[in-house]
Design a protein around this motif. Structure first.
Motif, PDB file in Angstrom:
ATOM      1  N   SER A  54      -5.344  -1.452  10.652  1.00 56.63           N
ATOM      2  CA  SER A  54      -4.185  -0.990   9.881  1.00 56.63           C
ATOM      3  C   SER A  54      -3.789   0.421  10.292  1.00 56.63           C
ATOM      4  O   SER A  54      -2.608   0.717  10.450  1.00 56.63           O
ATOM      5  N   GLU A  84      -6.680  -0.047  -0.210  1.00 54.31           N
ATOM      6  CA  GLU A  84      -6.066  -1.373  -0.351  1.00 54.31           C
ATOM      7  C   GLU A  84      -4.540  -1.278  -0.266  1.00 54.31           C
ATOM      8  O   GLU A  84      -3.886  -2.072   0.417  1.00 54.31           O
ATOM      9  N   HIS A 116      -2.181  -2.844   2.888  1.00 56.73           N
ATOM     10  CA  HIS A 116      -1.100  -3.804   2.666  1.00 56.73           C
ATOM     11  C   HIS A 116       0.281  -3.260   3.047  1.00 56.73           C
ATOM     12  O   HIS A 116       1.234  -4.029   3.159  1.00 56.73           O
ATOM     13  N   ASN A 117       0.380  -1.952   3.252  1.00 52.73           N
ATOM     14  CA  ASN A 117       1.690  -1.329   3.531  1.00 52.73           C
ATOM     15  C   ASN A 117       1.651  -0.384   4.727  1.00 52.73           C
ATOM     16  O   ASN A 117       2.534   0.470   4.856  1.00 52.73           O
ATOM     17  N   HIS A 118       0.682  -0.529   5.612  1.00 53.65           N
ATOM     18  CA  HIS A 118       0.506   0.411   6.720  1.00 53.65           C
ATOM     19  C   HIS A 118       1.741   0.538   7.605  1.00 53.65           C
ATOM     20  O   HIS A 118       2.106   1.627   8.024  1.00 53.65           O
ATOM     21  N   LYS A 170       8.768  -5.235  -1.948  1.00 54.51           N
ATOM     22  CA  LYS A 170       7.430  -5.815  -2.019  1.00 54.51           C
ATOM     23  C   LYS A 170       6.853  -5.679  -3.420  1.00 54.51           C
ATOM     24  O   LYS A 170       6.250  -6.612  -3.950  1.00 54.51           O
ATOM     25  N   LEU A 223       6.026  -8.839  -5.675  1.00 53.80           N
ATOM     26  CA  LEU A 223       4.634  -9.063  -6.054  1.00 53.80           C
ATOM     27  C   LEU A 223       4.445  -9.044  -7.571  1.00 53.80           C
ATOM     28  O   LEU A 223       3.636  -9.770  -8.103  1.00 53.80           O
TER      29      LEU A 223
END
Length: 149
Positions: free
Chosen positions: A4, A79, A83-85, A141, A145
């Motif tokens: 990531s 985390e 998920h957003n790298h 997102k 989500l």
């Protein structure tokens, strides 16, 4: 986490380099005029809509501190970062490019003036668009989500 971070770094560097390349062209005389858009060099000494321009050169140091504070917070939220790298690569690459402008020039190199249908009241650049896209993706997102939970 390593994968990531590597992807983050690659996207950061691509956005940063592309923005600096475009700004180099603008600073060295590229301009354009059409009915929809004008491309002409403007130095923005503030942030959006020239806000905080009264801070002068202090603004760039405040922004550097903010970048490090946010990066530190992201590292602690592994985390969320994982998920957003790619989104953070876009946002930080663009943001850091704008900060570099403050050290290289008298302000951020802005050049796009949109005047099709509406006369947009601000001049902006590629980095600003990338920041908006990155933040937009993050918001989408989060909204998506939250509805699936």
């Amino acid at each position: 986490m390593k994968k990531s971070f590597l992807i983050f770094l690659v996207i950061f560097l691509v956005v940063f380099a592309l923005d600096q390349f475009i700004k180099h062209l603008i600073v060295h005389g590229f301009d354009y005029e059409s009915e929809a858009v004008s491309i002409a060099l403007i130095y923005n000494k503030g942030v959006a809509f020239s806000m905080f321009s009264f801070l002068g050169s202090t603004l760039k140091y405040i922004q550097i501190v903010l970048v490090f504070v946010v990066l530190t917070a992201l590292v602690r939220q592994k985390e969320f970062f994982i998920h957003n790298h790619y989104v953070f690569g876009i946002i930080f690459g663009a943001g850091c490019s704008n900060i570099l402008d403050r050290f290289t020039y008298v302000g951020v190199v802005d050049y796009i003036h949109w005047h099709y249908v509406i006369d947009f009241p601000a001049v902006f650049n590629f980095a600003d668009v990338m920041i908006d896209i990155g933040v937009g993706i993050l918001i989408m997102k989060m909204l998506f989500l939250s509805k699936t939970k």
